[in-house]
Design a protein around this motif. Structure first.
Motif, PDB file in Angstrom:
ATOM      1  N   PRO A  18       0.826  -1.206   0.000  1.00 41.17           N
ATOM      2  CA  PRO A  18       0.000   0.000   0.000  1.00 41.17           C
ATOM      3  C   PRO A  18       0.861   1.257   0.000  1.00 41.17           C
ATOM      4  N   ILE A  19       1.534   1.532  -1.104  1.00 44.27           N
ATOM      5  CA  ILE A  19       2.461   2.672  -1.169  1.00 44.27           C
ATOM      6  C   ILE A  19       1.664   3.968  -1.133  1.00 44.27           C
ATOM      7  N   ALA A  20       1.977   4.819  -0.184  1.00 44.25           N
ATOM      8  CA  ALA A  20       1.226   6.063  -0.013  1.00 44.25           C
ATOM      9  C   ALA A  20       1.381   6.973  -1.226  1.00 44.25           C
ATOM     10  N   VAL A  21       2.607   7.054  -1.760  1.00 45.05           N
ATOM     11  CA  VAL A  21       2.867   7.894  -2.930  1.00 45.05           C
ATOM     12  C   VAL A  21       3.611   7.040  -3.959  1.00 45.05           C
ATOM     13  N   PRO A  22       2.889   6.261  -4.766  1.00 44.49           N
ATOM     14  CA  PRO A  22       3.567   5.375  -5.713  1.00 44.49           C
ATOM     15  C   PRO A  22       4.177   6.099  -6.908  1.00 44.49           C
ATOM     16  N   LEU A  23       3.595   7.234  -7.309  1.00 41.23           N
ATOM     17  CA  LEU A  23       4.119   7.988  -8.441  1.00 41.23           C
ATOM     18  C   LEU A  23       5.251   8.883  -7.942  1.00 41.23           C
ATOM     19  N   ARG A  24       6.443   8.650  -8.453  1.00 43.36           N
ATOM     20  CA  ARG A  24       7.623   9.374  -7.985  1.00 43.36           C
ATOM     21  C   ARG A  24       8.377   9.980  -9.164  1.00 43.36           C
ATOM     22  N   THR A  25       8.792  11.223  -9.021  1.00 49.53           N
ATOM     23  CA  THR A  25       9.772  11.818  -9.926  1.00 49.53           C
ATOM     24  C   THR A  25      11.089  11.832  -9.182  1.00 49.53           C
ATOM     25  N   ILE A  26      12.051  11.083  -9.693  1.00 49.42           N
ATOM     26  CA  ILE A  26      13.362  10.983  -9.057  1.00 49.42           C
ATOM     27  C   ILE A  26      14.390  11.400 -10.099  1.00 49.42           C
ATOM     28  N   GLY A  27      15.050  12.511  -9.840  1.00 50.53           N
ATOM     29  CA  GLY A  27      15.931  13.053 -10.857  1.00 50.53           C
ATOM     30  C   GLY A  27      15.116  13.408 -12.084  1.00 50.53           C
ATOM     31  N   GLY A  28      15.559  12.927 -13.240  1.00 50.57           N
ATOM     32  CA  GLY A  28      14.859  13.219 -14.484  1.00 50.57           C
ATOM     33  C   GLY A  28      13.924  12.119 -14.924  1.00 50.57           C
ATOM     34  N   ARG A  29      13.619  11.161 -14.056  1.00 44.49           N
ATOM     35  CA  ARG A  29      12.784  10.033 -14.449  1.00 44.49           C
ATOM     36  C   ARG A  29      11.536   9.923 -13.572  1.00 44.49           C
ATOM     37  N   ARG A  30      10.511   9.331 -14.160  1.00 43.05           N
ATOM     38  CA  ARG A  30       9.225   9.163 -13.494  1.00 43.05           C
ATOM     39  C   ARG A  30       8.981   7.681 -13.276  1.00 43.05           C
ATOM     40  N   PHE A  31       8.551   7.313 -12.069  1.00 48.78           N
ATOM     41  CA  PHE A  31       8.284   5.922 -11.733  1.00 48.78           C
ATOM     42  C   PHE A  31       6.873   5.787 -11.184  1.00 48.78           C
ATOM     43  N   ASP A  32       6.240   4.672 -11.524  1.00 49.57           N
ATOM     44  CA  ASP A  32       4.975   4.299 -10.906  1.00 49.57           C
ATOM     45  C   ASP A  32       5.215   2.985 -10.178  1.00 49.57           C
ATOM     46  N   PHE A  33       5.495   3.065  -8.896  1.00 48.26           N
ATOM     47  CA  PHE A  33       5.870   1.877  -8.135  1.00 48.26           C
ATOM     48  C   PHE A  33       4.675   0.987  -7.799  1.00 48.26           C
ATOM     49  N   SER A  34       3.482   1.363  -8.238  1.00 45.29           N
ATOM     50  CA  SER A  34       2.356   0.444  -8.109  1.00 45.29           C
ATOM     51  C   SER A  34       2.397  -0.621  -9.190  1.00 45.29           C
ATOM     52  N   ARG A  35       3.198  -0.392 -10.248  1.00 44.53           N
ATOM     53  CA  ARG A  35       3.259  -1.352 -11.341  1.00 44.53           C
ATOM     54  C   ARG A  35       4.596  -1.285 -12.101  1.00 44.53           C
ATOM     55  N   GLN A  36       5.646  -0.991 -11.395  1.00 41.89           N
ATOM     56  CA  GLN A  36       6.953  -0.852 -12.045  1.00 41.89           C
ATOM     57  C   GLN A  36       8.054  -1.275 -11.082  1.00 41.89           C
TER      58      GLN A  36
END
Length: 306
Positions: A18-36
């Motif tokens: 249950p990731i509170a904030v799954p959508l992350r911008t880290i540096g110059g990249r975007r991650f969706d940790f709910s499905r990545q």
């Protein structure tokens, strides 16, 4: 995808944290940790790292290896100048000399996420200024000022469970409830980081496989990884070629790839979303295959029996 609890995993046995904030911008990249799943490559600019034993100690080799990791598909490159293992203190100036030029060179070449493995606030500050977007602290914020440095930037902080003073031995670690104690430690350090001004969307947790833990403890931690993932933050699993894999399989360091891939894959199914790996090509393939099986990505080609 619906979140699941450790007691009630999703269909098929997959634990979806249950990731509170799954959508992350880290540096110059975007991650969706709910499905990545992010693959973090390892660049050790040390003469005495436990696995590569100085293979990337020279500056040109470290930079070349970092660039190659990106070409091989790594989402993230972790650069370290000091091993976790016990040993003499490395002067601050030497750690800076080892780390900062690699960060600068890689940042000039790529938008890949760059993290620096350090427990020193001074190194963190210099690394961020040079282009790093993550500080990977394997000491659980031993230096409180490191949290302040990260808070004053746009960088992300990895909070890792370990119990020893930096570079000090910790013989015969004992736990009454290994996963529960690790989750409690990480929860307390998360609260500390939040209190210093780091927002939750810039925090990642690492339970510290093998760090001040023996093989039996690390295997139990691995089985109970959902208890760490349930904290609600993306979990980094740093287990590549570690001793618990070698001792479980009876394999020397050079022969631990299969065990490392199995451990990383199991960790993802139990809630991890970032894996720190030495062999980038094999690890990227394994993680992308997992994403395909889980329905998180489409095949590159889909012509068989079509």
């Amino acid at each position: 995808m619906t979140c699941a609890s450790p007691e009630h995993p999703a269909p098929g046995g997959l634990f979806v944290p249950p990731i509170a904030v799954p959508l992350r911008t880290i540096g110059g990249r975007r991650f969706d940790f709910s499905r990545q799943i992010a693959v973090m490559a390892i660049i050790n600019r040390t003469p005495d790292s436990f696995y590569d034993r100085g293979r990337t100690f020279a500056l040109d080799r470290a930079v070349a290896a970092a660039v190659q990791a990106v070409l091989d598909g790594a989402d993230w490159v972790d650069i370290g100048g000091v091993p976790f293992a016990p040993g003499p203190e490395l002067p601050l100036a030497e750690e800076l000399r080892r780390v900062v030029p690699v960060v600068e060179a890689l940042a000039a070449e790529s938008d890949v996420v760059i993290s620096v493995d350090t427990f020193r606030s001074e190194v963190a500050e210099a690394a961020i200024a040079a282009g790093a977007s993550v500080i990977n602290d394997t000491t659980g914020i031993h230096d409180p000022r490191l949290a302040d440095v990260v808070a004053d930037s746009s960088a992300t902080l990895v909070i890792t469970h370990s119990r020893a003073e930096p570079r000090k031995p910790f013989p015969r670690p004992q736990y009454l409830d290994v996963a529960g104690e690790i989750a409690a430690f990480l929860s307390a350090r998360i609260d500390f980081a939040l209190s210093r001004g780091i927002p939750e969307e810039r925090l990642i947790v690492d339970p510290g496989h093998d760090l001040n833990k023996n093989t039996a403890q690390t295997l139990e931690l691995s089985r109970r990884l959902p208890e760490v993932a349930a904290l609600g933050f993306p979990v980094l699993a740093a287990m590549s070629n570690k001793d618990f894999i070698g001792e479980t399989l009876g394999r020397d360091k050079a022969d631990r790839l299969a065990g490392s891939l199995a451990a990383a894959s199991a960790s993802v199914l139990l809630g991890a979303r970032i894996v720190r790996m030495h062999d980038v090509v094999a690890s990227v393939d394994a993680m992308r295959m997992l994403e395909g099986i889980l329905g998180w990505r489409d095949p590159v080609h889909a012509v068989h029996n079509v």
